[in-house]
Each structure stands twice: as C-alpha cells, then as structure tokens.
Scaffold this motif. Structure first.
Motif, mmCIF file in Angstrom:
data_model
loop_
_atom_site.group_PDB
_atom_site.id
_atom_site.type_symbol
_atom_site.label_atom_id
_atom_site.label_comp_id
_atom_site.label_asym_id
_atom_site.label_seq_id
_atom_site.Cartn_x
_atom_site.Cartn_y
_atom_site.Cartn_z
ATOM 1 N N ILE A 39 32.057 -14.707 -78.584
ATOM 2 C CA ILE A 39 31.474 -14.814 -79.929
ATOM 3 C C ILE A 39 31.400 -13.468 -80.654
ATOM 4 O O ILE A 39 31.205 -13.415 -81.856
ATOM 5 C CB ILE A 39 30.090 -15.498 -79.849
ATOM 6 N N GLY A 40 31.554 -12.382 -79.945
ATOM 7 C CA GLY A 40 31.602 -11.110 -80.661
ATOM 8 C C GLY A 40 31.035 -9.949 -79.864
ATOM 9 O O GLY A 40 31.749 -9.039 -79.474
ATOM 10 N N GLU A 42 31.614 -5.140 -80.542
ATOM 11 C CA GLU A 42 30.532 -4.686 -81.431
ATOM 12 C C GLU A 42 29.661 -3.543 -80.873
ATOM 13 O O GLU A 42 28.457 -3.500 -81.142
ATOM 14 C CB GLU A 42 29.625 -5.874 -81.839
ATOM 15 N N MET A 59 23.295 -7.095 -86.443
ATOM 16 C CA MET A 59 24.384 -7.695 -87.215
ATOM 17 C C MET A 59 24.144 -7.724 -88.717
ATOM 18 O O MET A 59 25.074 -7.943 -89.481
ATOM 19 C CB MET A 59 24.728 -9.084 -86.683
ATOM 20 N N MET A 62 35.205 -9.211 -87.320
ATOM 21 C CA MET A 62 33.876 -9.760 -87.062
ATOM 22 C C MET A 62 32.894 -9.395 -88.167
ATOM 23 O O MET A 62 32.541 -8.233 -88.331
ATOM 24 C CB MET A 62 33.418 -9.178 -85.718
ATOM 25 N N TRP A 68 18.062 -12.931 -93.583
ATOM 26 C CA TRP A 68 17.418 -11.990 -92.665
ATOM 27 C C TRP A 68 17.018 -10.681 -93.355
ATOM 28 O O TRP A 68 16.753 -9.683 -92.721
ATOM 29 C CB TRP A 68 18.323 -11.739 -91.448
ATOM 30 N N GLN A 80 36.220 -13.764 -88.133
ATOM 31 C CA GLN A 80 35.019 -14.575 -87.862
ATOM 32 C C GLN A 80 33.898 -14.146 -88.802
ATOM 33 O O GLN A 80 33.596 -12.962 -88.926
ATOM 34 C CB GLN A 80 34.598 -14.390 -86.402
ATOM 35 N N PRO A 121 24.645 -17.589 -88.469
ATOM 36 C CA PRO A 121 23.600 -18.201 -87.633
ATOM 37 C C PRO A 121 22.355 -18.582 -88.426
ATOM 38 O O PRO A 121 21.595 -19.437 -87.985
ATOM 39 C CB PRO A 121 23.277 -17.109 -86.601
ATOM 40 N N HIS A 177 30.489 -18.939 -86.804
ATOM 41 C CA HIS A 177 29.631 -19.213 -85.654
ATOM 42 C C HIS A 177 28.240 -19.605 -86.149
ATOM 43 O O HIS A 177 27.644 -18.923 -86.977
ATOM 44 C CB HIS A 177 29.530 -17.973 -84.763
ATOM 45 N N CYS A 237 24.316 -20.937 -84.812
ATOM 46 C CA CYS A 237 23.479 -21.120 -83.620
ATOM 47 C C CYS A 237 22.028 -21.306 -84.011
ATOM 48 O O CYS A 237 21.697 -21.466 -85.177
ATOM 49 C CB CYS A 237 23.637 -19.969 -82.641
ATOM 50 N N TYR A 238 21.161 -21.324 -83.017
ATOM 51 C CA TYR A 238 19.704 -21.406 -83.172
ATOM 52 C C TYR A 238 19.166 -22.778 -83.522
ATOM 53 O O TYR A 238 17.980 -22.974 -83.583
ATOM 54 C CB TYR A 238 19.164 -20.445 -84.241
ATOM 55 N N CYS A 272 26.911 -17.807 -77.540
ATOM 56 C CA CYS A 272 26.610 -16.822 -78.578
ATOM 57 C C CYS A 272 27.087 -15.458 -78.092
ATOM 58 O O CYS A 272 27.729 -15.363 -77.046
ATOM 59 C CB CYS A 272 25.096 -16.829 -78.859
ATOM 60 N N GLY A 273 26.757 -14.420 -78.867
ATOM 61 C CA GLY A 273 27.126 -13.059 -78.471
ATOM 62 C C GLY A 273 26.424 -12.655 -77.177
ATOM 63 O O GLY A 273 25.415 -13.235 -76.789
ATOM 64 N N LYS A 315 25.292 -9.522 -76.364
ATOM 65 C CA LYS A 315 24.716 -8.163 -76.461
ATOM 66 C C LYS A 315 23.459 -7.979 -75.623
ATOM 67 O O LYS A 315 23.161 -6.874 -75.207
ATOM 68 C CB LYS A 315 24.466 -7.774 -77.907
HETATM 69 N N1 MET Z 1 29.034 -11.874 -83.604
HETATM 70 C C1 MET Z 1 27.633 -11.931 -83.299
HETATM 71 C C2 MET Z 1 27.432 -11.570 -81.852
HETATM 72 O O1 MET Z 1 28.265 -11.899 -81.061
HETATM 73 C C3 MET Z 1 27.095 -13.291 -83.560
HETATM 74 C C4 MET Z 1 25.662 -13.405 -83.278
HETATM 75 S S1 MET Z 1 24.971 -14.828 -83.951
HETATM 76 C C5 MET Z 1 23.297 -14.614 -83.679
HETATM 77 O O2 MET Z 1 26.444 -11.001 -81.480
#
Ligand code: MET
Length: 758
Positions: A431-432, A484, A490, A551, A561, A597, A601, A641, A643-644, A730-731, A733
C-alpha cells in the motif's frame, strides 16, 4: 449589564507538554509506577481546570482521561466483555484499550464526524452492568478542591449515546439496553448530588445524528428517570444541530440544554441551531448553553459568536438564561497558541487554540447586547434575522469551478484498462509505506537539527529506497512501492510543499489513546509550487524495471485531516487541493510513472452526521478526487486506497471515483466490503487486504490463501483473477522489518500457490 454566564464542556486532556502520553508510555514499558502515572494525570487535570477557572469561566467541566472518555465510561459502568474478566484497575483499562494475552482489544471507531477515535463498548449477550464510581467521584472531588464546588461540573457520557455508539451483540433494542443502564446512572447522580455539584453535564452527542430522530421515546424515558434524582441536568448535544429532534429534545426534563451553533468548520450549509430556535422558540425556564465559540476550528472568532448571541436575545431568549460556551469539547484543538514560535505575525491574531478560546468565551459573554425579543419566534422577522447572520458569517463558495474535461478520464475503464500494465493473475503489491525504523527517524531528526546536510539526508533516504526496491524484487512482488521513508506523515509531507498551509510546532491533538497528531492549518489558497514526490519516485524507478507506484495523498484526506479555513467552503478548499495535486500526477507521469496511487483513507469520515447532507458532501468529495486523477493518460493506472471503515453505504460514490484499482482494508471485516462490491457488480480491479497491518502477527501462507479464496468466492469481478490484487490491508509504517519481510514473503507465496491452482 451583567455579563452572560460561561461554561466549558470539555478541554484538551493531554497536558500542555503531552505529559499524559509521556507517562503512560513509560508506564506501559514498566518505567513508571502506577503512583507516578496517577500523580502526573492528576496534575494535568488540575492544571486544565485551573486554566479554565482562571480565565474566568463560571462552570468548568471536570474533564480528564488517561485514554478515552468512552473507555472510562465502560469501566465506570462495569460493562466488561468476558474476555477481560479477572482483570482489574489500570490493567483492565489498558487491556481493553490495547488488548492482552488472549484478549483482543475493543474496537476503535471515529467519534461522531471528528478525527478522534473512541473505544467501542460491547453489549454482549447477557451483558451486565457492575458499576464502579470511584474514579469519577475522585475526579469530581479533586476538581472541587482545585476550583471550588460552585464551579466544578461533572461530565458523563449519556446512556442513550453510550448504547447507540456501542456494538450491540445481543440484538436488544436501544430502549431495553438504556433501561438496563439507568439504575447505575441514577445511583451515580445521587452520589454526585450528595457532593454538592451545581449540575451534571450529560453528553448525548448521538442526538445530533439523523438516527436520533427515532429515539424520542427512549430519550424521554431515560431523562425522566435521571431527572427524578433531583440534581440539575445539562443535556449537551454537540457536533451538529439537533435537527428534527429539536421540538421534543428541548422539552426533556433537564435544566440546561447545550447546543452546537456551528457544526463543521467550513461547511457550506450552515448549522441549523439558530434557525430551529427562531422557528420554534426556546422554552422559558430552561437555560440555553449556547455553543457559539467554534471548538473545532483553530480560527479566532470573526464575529459570528457575538452575532449569534445577539440574535438569540433578539429572538427573546433572556440574557439571564444564556451561557456562552464552545460548540463542542475543546479537546479537538491544540492547547495553546503561545507555544508556537513560527506562525507568521499576520496570522497569529487570527488564530485561537483551546486556551485562547477560553478568552473568547469570556469576551463574548461581556459584549453588549441588543434589546430583547424584537423578533418573535416563528415570524418573518425571526427568519430574516437568521438569514442575515448566515449571509454575513457562512463560508463562501469561491466559485472555483472545474470543467467537464477535468472531471473525466479521456477514456472509460473498459477501454483504457487494456492499455495499462498487464500482469499475471493475482498481481501482488503493497500500500505504500514500509517500516519507519528508528534509524529513519533519527536521520530526519538530524537533518532537522542541521546535523545532517540535505544532500546527505537525501543520499541516506535513497539508500532506504534502494533497500525497499531490492527486497520487493527479491520477493517477486509485481508492483513496487518506494516505501515512503522520507515522509513523517501522509498529510504533513504534502502540506509542507504546497502553498496555503502552515504547520504548528506543538499543536498536538489527541487522535486516540496516547497517539496525538498535529493537523496542518489551511490558511490561504492552496496551490502547487513544484513536484513533491517525483525525486523519490525517480530514484526508485531507476533501480527496477518493474512498475513503481507514484504515491500521493488525496485532496479529501488532506482536507479532512487538516484544520480548514472557515471563510471559504470545504468544497472550495478540496478543489484547490485537487487542482494542485493534479499537477503532481502529471509530474509523476512525465517522470515515467505508470501507476499512480492517490490515497483517500479519510473519504468516509467527512460524511455529515445528517443523512440528507451525504449526497452534497460525496458529490464534491468524489469530484475533487476525480479532478486530481483525470489528468492521467489512459495508459496510466490510477489506484486508490480506502481504509478505516465500511463503505457499503457509499458504494455509488466509490464507483464514481473511477479508480482503475481500488485497494481496501478488509482483513478485520470478514470480507464484508468485498461482498458488497461483488453484489454491487463493481467492475474495476480490486485489492482487498489479505492481512491486518495493525497486528504484529505474521500471517501464514495458508491463512492468506484462505483469504484470497474467500474473496474470490464472493464472485467479485466475475472471478477474473487478473483484476484481483493481493496486498496487505494498509501501509506498513508502524511495523518492523522483522514482521514485514516474512509477512510479505508469505503473501507472495500464497499468490504464487493460488496461481498454480488455476
Ligand atoms: N500510502 C499510505 C501508506 O502506505 C496509505 C496510508 S492510508 C492510512 O502508509
């Protein structure tokens, strides 16, 4: 003339220097004792109460929490899911919030239409209520001791909202569950009355939703019982106007009705609270908690608050029964503007954080008032009054329009898909983001402090990108990401490069538990300056012949946000962002990017609380997304993408996004979304997440294969395996490499084995 009364209905709970986060995280690591934790928390709470009383507020909500007010309510009512039984005290509290050995955490959900997440209560079959009031009573006692009995007002989550915001696993109707809670609430009110509190705030945010229109009976019964205890009740309904419930809601047996006069900052359609009062009047003998200071906006009051108060007086509400307060709890704002050293001088006087909002409450309470009752409710004069406040104070549409070409890709999906990258069945991607390791964070910090030059920092980041690309190639992933590593966040990452947005140094707002965010502030017209993501993309793409995804964060997510402007509409701001990001999409294409992408979210969380406003929001939100992407050539694959949350009820909007590939968070929802997409005959590539990125558990190949089989079995895309992608939820990170590598490896292996079975 005596100033109007003033009140608060909630305040930042995190401490001026994020003390709560600091001590809780140390407590979790066993580096702080329970005594230390509680003493810091008590100190933070006392300071907040003193700040409010010190500013001159008459009635101060005894706010304060270690984690979340809903979690506190679950604990207080003793509605503990079975899997946590046997635990007590802080161990129980934090186990419910974060999970424990053998017991998954409670779900988290967005609170109303804010970015705050609450812990979702569970009403299991046969649930019971075994209240423990010691914490709330202790808090009220401490608040009384700090600011005086006459000022300290207990605040509780009301029974109707508690039930309606809970997961009802027992299938019982709301009325029955509420009735089950009432003895506990009554007992609490009795004890609070014994402590000599002036009143009790009963927060019922759920009553601002459309669904509440059907809850008249439940509310009447509940409040009748609660009122029987004799302590004056303040029914607080924030986050929007109360809409159609107004006529009966204001008749509930409470002493004070606190209403939100503002709603979402930058909304095009003004909140209707003033209109409702102008139409129906406000009952004599009740106090009106007038939420006229915007508790969701960092902008200083530009005159709307005194205008609203004046209008109320003109409409005949007696000044003696008006209280000035914020529209919602101030918990959604950073604590103090004075902590900021870098805000441009011309902007500073136009901003107000929680501390400064207290000053506004006092100032508005002292402002001169017009003659009372010059426009009787229900008359044309009253309607005229509402109209003039609106015209002067509502967010304006900038008229920024987009043309048809900007709203549509040059070719439909059915035509353009064949021109885009062609891959094997069950193509794999992620997802990134990849793990934001301590090393990456250290680099960023050193660069910020000037200890690492920009050039050296860029070199190190390129190294991390190289690692990510090498790893994905070695694993045989089809569409790669650069990982990323250069992004802290983000939204922040993009906002810093665009015109029209500023960032705070200490403007922390609680997102959930000990996680705080610093939302950017949109302070001017947003526009594109120069390419933002192209360098990192180009580095990544130069290292591989496989496609690397460009991305971006989408316009709606950046808007939702951030703290938006209040002078122009959210729609106008979304289009400004879209037109800026559109240039980024073109820049990526020009750099050779074949897959872009655009993450959205936060699309769903911008939905208004009133169902009849959904279409309006979705119309401009999806248009903004489209404007961002339609510049892409037919050959360029556009991914989004989400989510949540669940999206079943906004399927039309998702379809209208017209993304070539839709990746979605799926693993916790039991394929609900995939089924919904299949049922709706959704016809473009879909990548349902095959494993939960929030869990450190490494999914096995068998587990992932089951997932893939399960979503193929929904009949999605007619089973065309080339259009069904395999990716995480999802990502990554927040994960470490130790879990990420085996997880992705298993994911690729699962896709491989699934292909062999074809
Ligand atoms: N590209 C973002 C990631 O991978 C998408 C996050 S969506 C909360 O972190």
């Amino acid at each position: 003339m005596a100033p109007l009364a003033t009140s608060t209905i909630g305040y930042p709970r995190i401490g001026g220097n994020r003390e709560i986060k600091g001590v809780i995280e140390r407590y979790w690591k066993k580096q702080a004792s329970q005594e230390e934790l509680l003493s810091v928390a008590n100190e933070v709470q006392a300071q907040a109460w003193k700040d409010q009383a010190g500013a001159g507020v008459n009635l101060v909500a005894a706010d304060g929490t270690l984690y979340d007010q809903m979690l506190d309510t679950i604990y207080m009512l003793g509605i503990i899911p079975k899997r946590f039984q046997g635990k007590a005290g802080l161990d129980l509290l934090f186990s419910m919030a974060r999970g424990a050995e053998g017991a998954t955490a409670l779900d988290m959900s967005k609170f109303m239409d804010t970015n705050y997440h609450y812990e979702v209560p569970e009403l299991e079959p046969g649930w019971t209520c075994k209240p423990d009031f010691s914490h709330i009573l202790d808090k009220v006692l401490r608040c009384q001791a700090t600011i005086g009995k006459e000022k300290a007002v207990p605040m509780i989550m009301g029974p109707v909202s508690f039930v309606c915001l809970a997961k009802s696993l027992d299938g019982q109707p709301v009325a029955q569950s509420v009735a089950k809670l009432l003895p506990a609430y009554r007992e609490l009110l009795k004890q609070l009355q014994g402590m000599g509190v002036p009143e009790v705030q009963v927060h019922e945010p759920y009553l601002a939703t459309t669904q509440a229109e059907a809850l008249q009976k439940e509310c009447s019964q509940a409040f009748q019982e609660l009122a029987a205890e004799g302590v004056p009740l303040n029914l607080v309904v924030a986050y929007d106007d109360v809409g159609e419930t107004y006529p009966w809601l204001v008749q509930l047996p409470v002493a004070v009705v606190s209403l939100d006069f503002l709603g979402v900052p930058g909304a095009a359609i003004p909140n209707r609270t003033l209109e409702l009062i102008a139409h129906h009047g406000f009952p004599a003998g009740k106090v009106l908690g007038a939420g006229v200071i915007d508790g969701r906006s960092v902008w200083a009051d530009s005159g709307v608050a005194p205008a609203l108060i004046s209008a109320l007086v003109s409409l005949g509400v007696a000044p003696g029964s008006i209280r000035v307060q914020s529209s919602v709890s101030l918990q959604h704002l950073p604590i103090d503007l004075n902590k900021e050293t870098k805000i441009p001088a011309d902007l500073r006087p136009r901003l107000a954080f929680a501390q400064q909002k207290l000053g506004e409450i006092i100032r508005v309470a002292q402002a001169p008032l017009p003659a009372q009752g010059t426009a009787a409710a229900g008359t044309p004069a009253a309607a005229q009054l509402v109209q003039s406040v609106r015209e002067q104070h509502c967010a304006k549409d900038t008229g920024l329009s987009v043309n048809v070409d900007q709203l549509n890709r040059s070719e439909p999906y059915t035509q353009r898909r064949a021109k885009q990258i062609q891959l094997r069945p069950f193509p794999t991607t992620s997802i990134g983001s990849f793990p934001q390791t301590p090393e990456i964070r250290r680099l960023r910090l050193q660069n910020k402090k000037g200890l690492l030059s920009d050039a050296d920092y860029a070199k190190m980041i390129a190294g991390h990108i190289g690692f990510a690309i090498g790893l994905q190639e070695a694993m045989d992933i089809d569409v790669l990401v650069h990982g990323e590593p250069e992004r802290t966040d983000m939204v922040e990452y993009f906002g810093q490069e665009l015109n029209g947005m500023i960032f705070t140094e200490a403007g922390w707002v609680q997102s959930y538990g000990s996680r705080y965010v610093r939302p950017p502030i949109i302070c001017g017209d947003v526009s594109f300056v120069k390419p933002i993501t192209v360098d990192e993309f180009a580095i990544a793409q130069s290292m591989t012949s496989r496609p690397v995804k460009g991305m971006l964060t989408g316009p709606v997510t950046i808007l939702n946000w951030s703290f938006p402007r209040v002078d122009i509409t959210r729609k106008s701001q979304a289009f400004q962002l879209a037109l800026a990001l559109r240039q980024e999409v073109s820049s990526l294409e020009n750099a050779g990017c074949r897959v872009v992408q655009v993450d959205e979210p936060a699309l769903r969380e911008g939905l208004p609380l009133k169902a009849n406003r959904w279409d309006g929001y979705l119309s401009w939100a999806v248009d903004a997304f489209r404007v961002t992407c339609t510049t892409a050539k037919p050959e360029t694959q556009v991914v989004t993408h989400l989510c949540y949350s669940d999206f079943q009820d906004i399927m039309g909007a998702i379809d209208r996004m017209d993304a070539d590939v839709l990746t979605i968070e799926n693993s916790r929802s039991d394929d609900e979304m995939v089924r919904a997409l299949a049922n709706a005959k959704y016809g473009r590539d879909v990548g349902p997440g095959v494993y939960d990125v929030h869990s450190p558990v490494v999914p096995t190949v068998a587990f992932i294969k089951d997932k893939i089989r399960s979503f193929v079995s929904t009949g999605i895309l007619g089973g065309d395996t080339k259009l069904i992608w395999v990716n995480p939820d999802c990502g990554l990170k927040t994960r470490g490499w130790a879990e990420t590598i085996p997880s992705l490896r298993n994911m690729v292996q699962a896709a491989r084995e699934m292909r062999e079975e074809l």
